[in-house]
Scaffold this motif. Structure first.
Motif, PDB file in Angstrom:
ATOM      1  N   GLY A  97      75.690  44.581 -21.885  1.00 48.56           N
ATOM      2  CA  GLY A  97      76.838  44.456 -22.771  1.00 48.56           C
ATOM      3  C   GLY A  97      77.710  43.301 -22.348  1.00 48.56           C
ATOM      4  N   ARG A  98      78.976  43.384 -22.760  1.00 48.77           N
ATOM      5  CA  ARG A  98      79.939  42.330 -22.450  1.00 48.77           C
ATOM      6  C   ARG A  98      81.175  42.879 -21.776  1.00 48.77           C
ATOM      7  N   GLY A  99      81.101  44.108 -21.289  1.00 50.24           N
ATOM      8  CA  GLY A  99      82.234  44.707 -20.608  1.00 50.24           C
ATOM      9  C   GLY A  99      83.265  45.245 -21.584  1.00 50.24           C
ATOM     10  N   LEU A 100      84.110  46.139 -21.094  1.00 50.46           N
ATOM     11  CA  LEU A 100      85.182  46.735 -21.886  1.00 50.46           C
ATOM     12  C   LEU A 100      86.473  45.989 -21.600  1.00 50.46           C
ATOM     13  N   GLU A 101      87.079  45.410 -22.643  1.00 48.83           N
ATOM     14  CA  GLU A 101      88.324  44.673 -22.438  1.00 48.83           C
ATOM     15  C   GLU A 101      89.450  45.645 -22.084  1.00 48.83           C
ATOM     16  N   LEU A 102      90.222  45.296 -21.039  1.00 49.67           N
ATOM     17  CA  LEU A 102      91.349  46.102 -20.603  1.00 49.67           C
ATOM     18  C   LEU A 102      92.648  45.446 -21.060  1.00 49.67           C
ATOM     19  N   LYS A 103      93.490  46.224 -21.705  1.00 52.53           N
ATOM     20  CA  LYS A 103      94.801  45.740 -22.112  1.00 52.53           C
ATOM     21  C   LYS A 103      95.786  46.080 -20.994  1.00 52.53           C
ATOM     22  N   VAL A 104      96.176  45.059 -20.221  1.00 50.22           N
ATOM     23  CA  VAL A 104      97.025  45.284 -19.057  1.00 50.22           C
ATOM     24  C   VAL A 104      98.433  44.797 -19.372  1.00 50.22           C
ATOM     25  N   ASP A 105      99.393  45.715 -19.351  1.00 48.93           N
ATOM     26  CA  ASP A 105     100.787  45.355 -19.613  1.00 48.93           C
ATOM     27  C   ASP A 105     101.289  44.381 -18.545  1.00 48.93           C
ATOM     28  N   VAL A 139      70.650  48.293  -0.619  1.00 47.49           N
ATOM     29  CA  VAL A 139      70.747  46.883  -0.985  1.00 47.49           C
ATOM     30  C   VAL A 139      70.149  46.665  -2.372  1.00 47.49           C
ATOM     31  N   GLN A 140      69.060  47.314  -2.657  1.00 46.86           N
ATOM     32  CA  GLN A 140      68.432  47.168  -3.969  1.00 46.86           C
ATOM     33  C   GLN A 140      69.342  47.707  -5.078  1.00 46.86           C
ATOM     34  N   LEU A 141      69.963  48.859  -4.838  1.00 47.90           N
ATOM     35  CA  LEU A 141      70.864  49.430  -5.837  1.00 47.90           C
ATOM     36  C   LEU A 141      72.098  48.548  -6.032  1.00 47.90           C
ATOM     37  N   THR A 142      72.654  48.063  -4.934  1.00 47.99           N
ATOM     38  CA  THR A 142      73.818  47.185  -5.023  1.00 47.99           C
ATOM     39  C   THR A 142      73.478  45.904  -5.767  1.00 47.99           C
ATOM     40  N   THR A 143      72.288  45.369  -5.500  1.00 49.52           N
ATOM     41  CA  THR A 143      71.840  44.156  -6.188  1.00 49.52           C
ATOM     42  C   THR A 143      71.727  44.390  -7.691  1.00 49.52           C
ATOM     43  N   MET A 144      71.165  45.528  -8.090  1.00 39.33           N
ATOM     44  CA  MET A 144      71.039  45.844  -9.515  1.00 39.33           C
ATOM     45  C   MET A 144      72.410  45.924 -10.171  1.00 39.33           C
ATOM     46  N   TRP A 145      73.355  46.587  -9.510  1.00 35.09           N
ATOM     47  CA  TRP A 145      74.713  46.702 -10.080  1.00 35.09           C
ATOM     48  C   TRP A 145      75.364  45.330 -10.190  1.00 35.09           C
ATOM     49  N   LEU A 146      75.246  44.508  -9.149  1.00 34.87           N
ATOM     50  CA  LEU A 146      75.859  43.183  -9.152  1.00 34.87           C
ATOM     51  C   LEU A 146      75.268  42.310 -10.244  1.00 34.87           C
ATOM     52  N   HIS A 147      73.940  42.317 -10.379  1.00 31.36           N
ATOM     53  CA  HIS A 147      73.299  41.472 -11.382  1.00 31.36           C
ATOM     54  C   HIS A 147      73.645  41.915 -12.799  1.00 31.36           C
ATOM     55  N   ASN A 148      73.792  43.217 -12.994  1.00 31.45           N
ATOM     56  CA  ASN A 148      74.225  43.700 -14.309  1.00 31.45           C
ATOM     57  C   ASN A 148      75.652  43.237 -14.606  1.00 31.45           C
ATOM     58  N   ALA A 149      76.519  43.297 -13.585  1.00 31.22           N
ATOM     59  CA  ALA A 149      77.894  42.827 -13.765  1.00 31.22           C
ATOM     60  C   ALA A 149      77.923  41.327 -14.075  1.00 31.22           C
ATOM     61  N   LEU A 150      77.056  40.571 -13.420  1.00 33.84           N
ATOM     62  CA  LEU A 150      76.983  39.131 -13.691  1.00 33.84           C
ATOM     63  C   LEU A 150      76.570  38.861 -15.134  1.00 33.84           C
ATOM     64  N   ARG A 151      75.598  39.636 -15.631  1.00 35.91           N
ATOM     65  CA  ARG A 151      75.160  39.453 -17.023  1.00 35.91           C
ATOM     66  C   ARG A 151      76.303  39.745 -17.988  1.00 35.91           C
ATOM     67  N   GLN A 152      77.057  40.809 -17.713  1.00 33.60           N
ATOM     68  CA  GLN A 152      78.175  41.140 -18.602  1.00 33.60           C
ATOM     69  C   GLN A 152      79.236  40.043 -18.573  1.00 33.60           C
ATOM     70  N   LEU A 153      79.516  39.528 -17.383  1.00 28.58           N
ATOM     71  CA  LEU A 153      80.509  38.463 -17.277  1.00 28.58           C
ATOM     72  C   LEU A 153      80.052  37.203 -18.004  1.00 28.58           C
ATOM     73  N   THR A 154      78.819  36.778 -17.772  1.00 30.35           N
ATOM     74  CA  THR A 154      78.335  35.550 -18.407  1.00 30.35           C
ATOM     75  C   THR A 154      78.216  35.718 -19.925  1.00 30.35           C
ATOM     76  N   ASN A 155      77.813  36.905 -20.383  1.00 29.92           N
ATOM     77  CA  ASN A 155      77.770  37.142 -21.828  1.00 29.92           C
ATOM     78  C   ASN A 155      79.163  37.043 -22.442  1.00 29.92           C
ATOM     79  N   ARG A 156      80.137  37.616 -21.756  1.00 30.66           N
ATOM     80  CA  ARG A 156      81.505  37.553 -22.257  1.00 30.66           C
ATOM     81  C   ARG A 156      82.009  36.109 -22.255  1.00 30.66           C
ATOM     82  N   LEU A 157      81.697  35.358 -21.198  1.00 32.75           N
ATOM     83  CA  LEU A 157      82.126  33.966 -21.133  1.00 32.75           C
ATOM     84  C   LEU A 157      81.504  33.143 -22.259  1.00 32.75           C
ATOM     85  N   LYS A 158      80.236  33.438 -22.590  1.00 33.78           N
ATOM     86  CA  LYS A 158      79.592  32.723 -23.693  1.00 33.78           C
ATOM     87  C   LYS A 158      80.297  33.024 -25.008  1.00 33.78           C
TER      88      LYS A 158
END
Length: 618
Positions: free
Chosen positions: A314-322, A480-499
């Motif tokens: 996905g592209r992450g959930l946008e947070l509305k921060v006051d 390490v494998q689980l952490t890597t999977m979580w990190l790479h998924n977060a990277l995909r969401q960030l890059t998708n949102r940036l695009k």
């Protein structure tokens, strides 16, 4: 192990700081004798060591009592939980090789320690052997190496309330001294300057080295005793004697960021000498506060757009921060399940580390540095947590539980460039620096990856995957494998949102440019009208519609009406082309070309001209 398990002197000091944390110290003082580095002194006000604890430390190197039942018996851990200190902190140490961290700096040193309530302090004089350089060291059999010897004595004291540990290293290894004072670099600089003075331009050009911009000074070549009187190079620090200790780390970051005027991507290697680089590394690795604020305490008024890392793609959930709310508050209120980001909420009091009059802080800022005038005008931060359910995995395979929090911070330019990558903190401390590969992320996102700073805060697990130097991981470990999977998924969401953001930005820029062009075209056409008809005359109003009722109404109002111009997609109207038609109509009307012609003829003239220019542009 006695030959060395750490890469830099900073690694050894890092371990001593972690030991002070585990001893529930609130204050640690380090004196390095910079820029000569003939003596290093480390003091903490922790619990200190009893004679039993000190004796066990000497006899069980490589077998720590921390985070075990034995640690509770020795008073090193909480009675309620062996994973916590008596004061409630999460224990960092586990392997039991802290003593060898000192051996990386000096072979001979003293440990002075005292527990609260005792009427004596213990003084341990230690001499360690180095296996490869000490072939005559006593060996009892083929499987046992005598690591060194220690002489322990008691010294009476009337101060029953005092407690803590001092480590005194009076005989610093020559090579350690040379590393800390950047001796190789300063000597190369001197050789380069000498070559230039002699006109030896070949040697001068081959020595591609420059003085560090900021440094602690240089004592020159020779023994420590011969360097006490004068310095070959006076210090150039980012602060002066009037700067408060708590402000000096910020001044250090300011100095590095100030290199923007000289370098596109400021770095530590060119800007700082080894001593200041060591301070920077200690700030990254130690469990100390950030120089400004914790990333989870950033507020909505900052120039940052926040998102929550979602499970799956996905592209992450946008947070509305006051404006005055923090990102951790917004996550609790807006994310399903009301997650609590706990990292940065210290429940056990302060931990201050002072090194040569500088209060150590984490040298990471969350400010936006725009890459170019057309780039994003704000930073982007993704935050999240990960606590996988490993109940279905056998105990032998899962390696215990895993729980972590983390963030990914995108900005146009990461300063310094060494802060680009991912850094893993286990129980608040880190042994490694930033990994710019993001645990070997395979997707080709080179530009965006260079613009990301990320930290992973591990509350539970992963430390079993640490290699013995605490500066790298065993990538075969399931955590390490689980952490890597979580990190790479977060990277995909960030890059998708940036695009997505980038695409919208480009479209908005194109629309703005198109609007400017349209305004310029209309303004020029109306200027021609005024030149032909006079400044008091108004050009005709031009409308576009196919609706019969609208056509009649507009013509009764005196407007010229034409068919809407289809966009290339044949779905939407081509607003930019309609602006051109409107300008064309006004110019033709200014010269009376359309006067006394039927509406159909007017449309035919305009269509003919448009067709000619449309064909010419294809």
């Amino acid at each position: 192990m006695t030959d060395g398990i750490y890469r830099q002197p900073a690694s050894a000091l890092r371990e001593l700081i972690s030991n002070a944390w585990d001893a529930d110290a609130q204050n640690v003082t380090i004196l390095t004798d910079a820029p000569r580095f003939s003596r290093i002194y480390v003091r903490d006000d922790g619990a200190g060591m009893s004679h039993r604890t000190l004796a066990r430390l000497m006899h069980n190197i490589g077998g720590s009592a921390k985070r075990r039942d034995e640690g509770q018996d020795l008073g090193l851990a909480s009675d309620a939980d062996p994973e916590l200190t008596p004061g409630g902190r999460k224990i960092i140490g586990k392997i039991g090789i802290g003593l060898f961290s000192v051996s990386q700096l000096a072979r001979r040193f003293e440990i002075i320690t005292k527990t609260k309530g005792s009427d004596y302090r213990l003084i341990a004089e230690i001499r360690l052997h180095q296996y490869s350089e000490d072939p005559d060291a006593p060996v009892e059999n083929d499987d046992e190496f005598i690591a060194g010897d220690v002489f322990i004595r008691r010294e009476q004291t009337a101060d029953l309330e005092a407690h803590g540990t001092d480590i005194i290293m009076d005989d610093i290894k020559p090579r350690v001294r040379d590393i800390l004072r950047s001796a190789d670099r300063w000597q190369a600089v001197a050789e380069r300057e000498a070559a230039l003075a002699k006109g030896d331009f070949d040697t001068w050009a081959s020595l591609r080295v420059e003085k560090p911009v900021y440094h602690s000074g240089y004592a020159g070549v020779g023994s420590a005793a011969s360097q006490m009187a004068t310095l070959a190079e006076r210090p150039n620090l980012p602060w002066d004697s009037s700067t408060a200790p708590g402000d000096r780390m910020a001044r250090l970051i300011d100095a590095v960021e100030g290199e923007f005027s000289r370098l596109d991507r400021p770095d530590l290697a060119n800007t700082l000498d080894s001593y200041l680089d060591m301070i920077w590394s200690l700030g990254l690795s130690a469990p100390v506060p950030y120089v400004d604020c914790h990333p989870f305490d950033l507020k909505g008024k900052e120039n940052v757009q926040f998102y929550w890392i979602m499970p799956g793609r996905g592209r992450g959930l946008e947070l509305k921060v006051d404006a005055n709310a923090t990102v951790r508050q917004a996550a609790r209120e807006q994310v399903e399940g009301a997650p609590e980001l706990l990292e940065g909420l210290d429940p056990v009091g302060a931990f201050n580390v002072d090194i040569d009059g500088l209060t150590l802080k984490r040298p990471i800022r969350f400010q936006h540095h725009q890459s170019d005038p057309r780039g994003l005008e704000h930073a982007v931060m993704f935050v999240g947590e990960f606590c996988p359910d490993l109940g279905s995995v056998t105990a032998a395979q899962r390696g215990g539980g895993l729980s972590l929090e983390g963030y990914l911070f995108w900005t146009g330019r990461v300063v310094p460039k060494e802060n680009n990558g991912v850094l893993v903190r286990i129980r608040g401390a880190s042994g490694a620096l930033f990994d710019p590969t993001f645990f070997k992320y395979q997707v080709s996102e080179q530009t965006r990856l260079r613009q990301i700073t990320s930290e992973i805060f591990v509350q539970k697990g992963l430390d079993a995957a640490l290699n013995i130097d605490r500066e790298s991981f065993n990538f075969a470990h399931p955590h390490v494998q689980l952490t890597t999977m979580w990190l790479h998924n977060a990277l995909r969401q960030l890059t998708n949102r940036l695009k997505d953001i980038g695409q919208r930005l480009r479209q908005a820029r194109q629309d703005h440019h198109s609007a400017q062009q349209q305004d310029a075209i209309i303004e020029r056409a109306e200027q021609i009208w005024r030149e032909r008809r006079g400044v008091d005359s108004f050009p005709p109003d031009v409308r576009f519609t196919r609706d019969p009722d609208e056509i009649s109404r507009y013509r009764l109002q005196g407007s010229l009406v034409f068919d809407p111009v289809s966009a290339p997609s044949r779905v939407a109207r081509d607003v930019a082309r309609e602006a051109q038609v409107s300008a064309l109509v006004k110019v033709l009307a200014a010269y009376n070309i359309l006067e006394d012609r039927t509406y159909a003829e007017q449309q035919e003239i305009i269509n003919a001209i448009i067709d000619i220019f449309s064909g010419a542009s294809q």
